[in-house]
Write an enzyme that holds these catalytic residues in place. Structure first.
Site, PDB file in Angstrom:
ATOM      1  N   LEU A  29      68.391 -15.017 -71.019  1.00 23.28           N
ATOM      2  CA  LEU A  29      67.944 -14.858 -69.769  1.00 23.28           C
ATOM      3  C   LEU A  29      68.611 -14.048 -69.034  1.00 23.28           C
ATOM      4  CD1 LEU A  29      65.488 -17.664 -69.364  1.00 23.28           C
ATOM      5  CD2 LEU A  29      64.887 -15.803 -70.311  1.00 23.28           C
ATOM      6  N   HIS A  33      64.743 -11.915 -66.321  1.00 19.55           N
ATOM      7  CA  HIS A  33      63.752 -12.778 -66.569  1.00 19.55           C
ATOM      8  C   HIS A  33      63.004 -13.937 -65.783  1.00 19.55           C
ATOM      9  CE1 HIS A  33      65.521 -12.509 -70.808  1.00 19.55           C
ATOM     10  NE2 HIS A  33      64.337 -12.183 -70.889  1.00 19.55           N
ATOM     11  N   LEU A 185      68.270  -4.479 -67.312  1.00 26.76           N
ATOM     12  CA  LEU A 185      68.680  -5.706 -67.269  1.00 26.76           C
ATOM     13  C   LEU A 185      67.952  -5.930 -68.606  1.00 26.76           C
ATOM     14  CD1 LEU A 185      69.384  -7.898 -64.263  1.00 26.76           C
ATOM     15  CD2 LEU A 185      70.954  -6.298 -65.420  1.00 26.76           C
ATOM     16  N   SER A 187      68.734  -8.198 -72.678  1.00 28.82           N
ATOM     17  CA  SER A 187      69.024  -9.119 -73.293  1.00 28.82           C
ATOM     18  C   SER A 187      70.455  -8.700 -74.185  1.00 28.82           C
ATOM     19  CB  SER A 187      67.768 -10.143 -73.907  1.00 28.82           C
ATOM     20  OG  SER A 187      67.313 -11.047 -73.327  1.00 28.82           O
TER      21      SER A 187
END
Ligand code: PAF
Length: 283
Positions: A29, A33, A185, A187
């Site tokens: 995360l 998220h 952003l 992962s």
């Protein structure tokens, strides 16, 4: 925050909820998220997140095996953000048998852009999301699920799926969260080397320039050349673009006629080294 690993435990933990607010994730995360979880807290009577790296949405040559699995750190972040319940099933729980029944999205939306470059991707996404929705929402008159705007096509595909199956679920899309330099952003940003991380912002900059050039063009007929120039500029910096394109926000088809007044979005996907990044910008 309570963590559960089976659908039975999840349903038991949710039994008192009339309107769960659900954030599905594949873990690792980031603040994007967490922002969805914060929003979710105001939208339902119980906030649920899931972490499940869904094999069905990865092609054999993609990064399923290396996808970062960081359950404890993720659980700590979710708990700090006020999430009530984490559903973290293993593969046997989600797919006790090979998942031969699948949700196949409309090819007009599901087979273009991401679906073209990652065949089967949206079938994998829709199938797991439908299954997660069944696990979280079954038997409820209402619920809400939150997705990030960065995965622009994904939130449209899921929105269309929910409408076509008349699921009583409101889909909320959260704004793309960006690093200070503008990088969306993701992962997968954790795959980037230091030098690649410095370069990575060029994708959002390319979309910004593309949207400015498109906004100045009077007619949609000018777009293919503008898009080709945007791709060439990114390729000249060492990227391998899959697409940089301007589409209608509503259905991701190419706009036609006069551009003025149309609700448009610039979408891009490109590889930097071994990492494939995507981004989008409404204008
Ligand atoms: O966006 C993601 O992380 C995934 O595609 C999702 C929606 C959790 C389905 O696996």
């Amino acid at each position: 925050m309570k963590t559960v690993h089976t659908i039975a435990e999840l349903r038991a933990a949710l039994s008192a909820s009339q309107r769960p607010a659900f954030v599905p994730t594949m873990g690792n995360l980031h603040p994007g998220h967490i922002e969805l979880v914060r929003q979710a807290r105001n939208l339902g009577d119980m906030t649920v997140a899931s972490i499940f790296v869904n094999r069905l949405q990865f092609a054999p040559h993609e990064d399923f095996d290396s996808y970062p699995r960081t359950l404890q750190a993720d659980a700590d972040q979710l708990s700090a953000a006020g999430c009530d319940l984490l559903f973290a099933p293993n593969e046997r729980e989600m797919y006790p048998q090979p998942q031969t029944f699948k949700i196949q999205p409309d090819p007009a939306l599901g087979d273009i852009l991401e679906g073209h470059f990652r065949p089967g991707f949206f079938t994998g996404v829709c199938t797991v999301v439908m299954k997660l929705f069944q696990a979280v929402f079954a038997g409820r008159a209402q619920g809400v699920a939150l997705f990030g705007m960065k995965d622009y096509q994904q939130q449209l595909v899921i929105g269309r799926m929910v409408r076509q199956f008349a699921l009583p679920i409101e889909i909320v899309t959260g704004k793309t969260q960006r690093a200070a330099d503008g990088l969306a952003l993701s992962s997968r940003n954790s795959y980037l080397s230091e030098a690649e991380r410095r370069e990575a912002v060029a994708l959002s900059q390319a979309l910004h320039s593309l949207s400015l050039a498109a906004a100045q063009a009077a007619q949609a007929g000018a777009l293919p050349e503008i898009e080709a120039r945007a791709q060439q500029a990114l390729a000249a910096r060492g990227w391998r673009p899959d697409y940089l394109t301007v589409r209608r926000r509503s259905d991701l088809l190419a706009p036609e006629g006069a551009l003025h007044g149309q609700a448009l979005v610039a979408l891009g996907a490109a590889r930097l080294g071994k990492t494939r990044l995507i981004d989008s910008l409404e204008f």
